[in-house]
Design an enzyme around this catalytic site. Structure first.
Site, PDB file in Angstrom:
ATOM      1  N   SER A 101       0.727  -1.264   0.021  1.00  0.00           N
ATOM      2  CA  SER A 101      -0.004   0.109   0.155  1.00  0.00           C
ATOM      3  C   SER A 101       0.799   1.253   0.077  1.00  0.00           C
ATOM      4  O   SER A 101       1.633   1.427  -1.165  1.00  0.00           O
ATOM      5  CB  SER A 101      -0.871  -0.077   1.339  1.00  0.00           C
ATOM      6  OG  SER A 101      -2.004   0.832   0.980  1.00  0.00           O
ATOM      7  N   HIS A 259      -7.602  -5.873   0.199  1.00  0.00           N
ATOM      8  CA  HIS A 259      -6.394  -4.992   0.159  1.00  0.00           C
ATOM      9  C   HIS A 259      -5.323  -5.332   1.141  1.00  0.00           C
ATOM     10  O   HIS A 259      -4.174  -5.259   0.734  1.00  0.00           O
ATOM     11  CB  HIS A 259      -6.544  -3.428   0.568  1.00  0.00           C
ATOM     12  CG  HIS A 259      -5.735  -2.550   0.595  1.00  0.00           C
ATOM     13  ND1 HIS A 259      -4.852  -2.252  -0.752  1.00  0.00           N
ATOM     14  CD2 HIS A 259      -5.095  -1.767   1.356  1.00  0.00           C
ATOM     15  CE1 HIS A 259      -4.010  -1.302  -0.526  1.00  0.00           C
ATOM     16  NE2 HIS A 259      -4.254  -1.005   0.974  1.00  0.00           N
TER      17      HIS A 259
END
Length: 282
Positions: A101, A259
């Site tokens: 991320s 995610h």
């Protein structure tokens, strides 16, 4: 505890893993966490990679996270410079850099700023461009809610670990994600004080920068793996053109996960990373 510094690069806190027997093999690994994370998030995977690949693995706390110093500048040039200084100061030679991320964008920035800095790049669920789209906008809004809840929690003079978690539960029903967020909240058992390890206001002021990406002309020609969560929206099919422009020797691997790929599907993630490293290490 005030850890705010001024100036340019900050010295990053880190953990080092050498869980293999005998001599280290090939390049070391540097592991970079995501927004509101810290070096402990990837401890299990780091130990596994160290043991199975016979590599030294460094897990870093990025600035304004974990045990690293606080700094009012929180952007990718600054964070990449911090990692560059870590590599120089600790004599780490052309590491394999893995980032998730926000950490993935730091890793990409590092490679694009100076192609000789790292030998290989593994970007976990992020791309070399600004994050856009309704789903990503919702993700940004969620992080802002987390930060607002933490800010409000510490206006209460009776703040406790339980009260912070109760407030977070109002905006985040997932116990697993709350546990991740609560890793930023600590209690001094000597004084009884509860405190937040991250500078909430600094992160909030800079949050839009975290979803941008400043390097749009540089190229890294080393091997690159982009790991995409099939239930995430951070890497779209339309992003492949941007990936190819910056990282022409790339590969995209899909993993059944959201995610939070590394914790959602750790076995598949570890096998994917090991296979890529073994295929590309010279």
């Amino acid at each position: 505890m005030n850890k705010t510094t001024s100036g340019s690069a900050v010295k990053l806190a880190f953990d080092e893993y050498r869980t293999f027997k005998g001599m280290a093999s090939g390049r070391p690994i540097i592991f970079l966490h995501g927004l509101l994370g810290n070096k402990l998030n990837n401890r299990g995977t780091s130990k596994h990679l160290s043991r199975t690949l016979s590599k030294v693995v460094y897990c870093l706390d990025l600035r304004n996270h974990g045990d690293s110093p606080h700094n009012p500048n929180h952007d990718y040039p600054s964070m990449a410079q911090d990692v560059e200084c870590f590599i120089r100061d600790h004599h780490v030679k052309q590491p394999i850099v893995i980032g998730h991320s926000m950490g993935a964008k730091v890793a990409m920035s590092l490679a694009l700023r100076d192609a000789k800095t790292c030998s290989m790049l593994i970007s976990v669920d992020n791309v070399p461009k600004p994050n856009t789209g309704n789903d990503v906008t919702a993700e940004i809004s969620k992080f802002k809610k987390y930060l607002n809840v933490l800010r409000e929690a510490f206006t209460d003079p009776r703040v406790s670990l339980k009260s912070v978690d109760s407030r977070l539960e109002l905006v985040e029903p997932s116990q697993r994600i709350r546990t991740f967020l609560m890793s930023n909240i600590k209690k001094d058992y000597g004084s009884g004080d509860v405190y937040c390890r991250i500078p909430i206001d600094i992160i909030y002021r800079n949050i839009n920068k975290i979803f941008e990406f400043p390097y749009q002309h540089e190229v890294f020609n080393g091997p690159c793996l982009f790991v995409r969560g099939t239930d995430s929206h951070f890497i779209q099919d339309t992003d492949e053109e941007a990936i190819q422009a910056r990282f022409p020797h790339y590969k995209i691997e899909d993993i059944k996960a959201g995610h939070w790929i590394i914790s959602d599907n750790p076995q598949k993630f570890r096998e994917t990373v090991k296979r890529f490293i073994r295929e590309n290490e010279k």
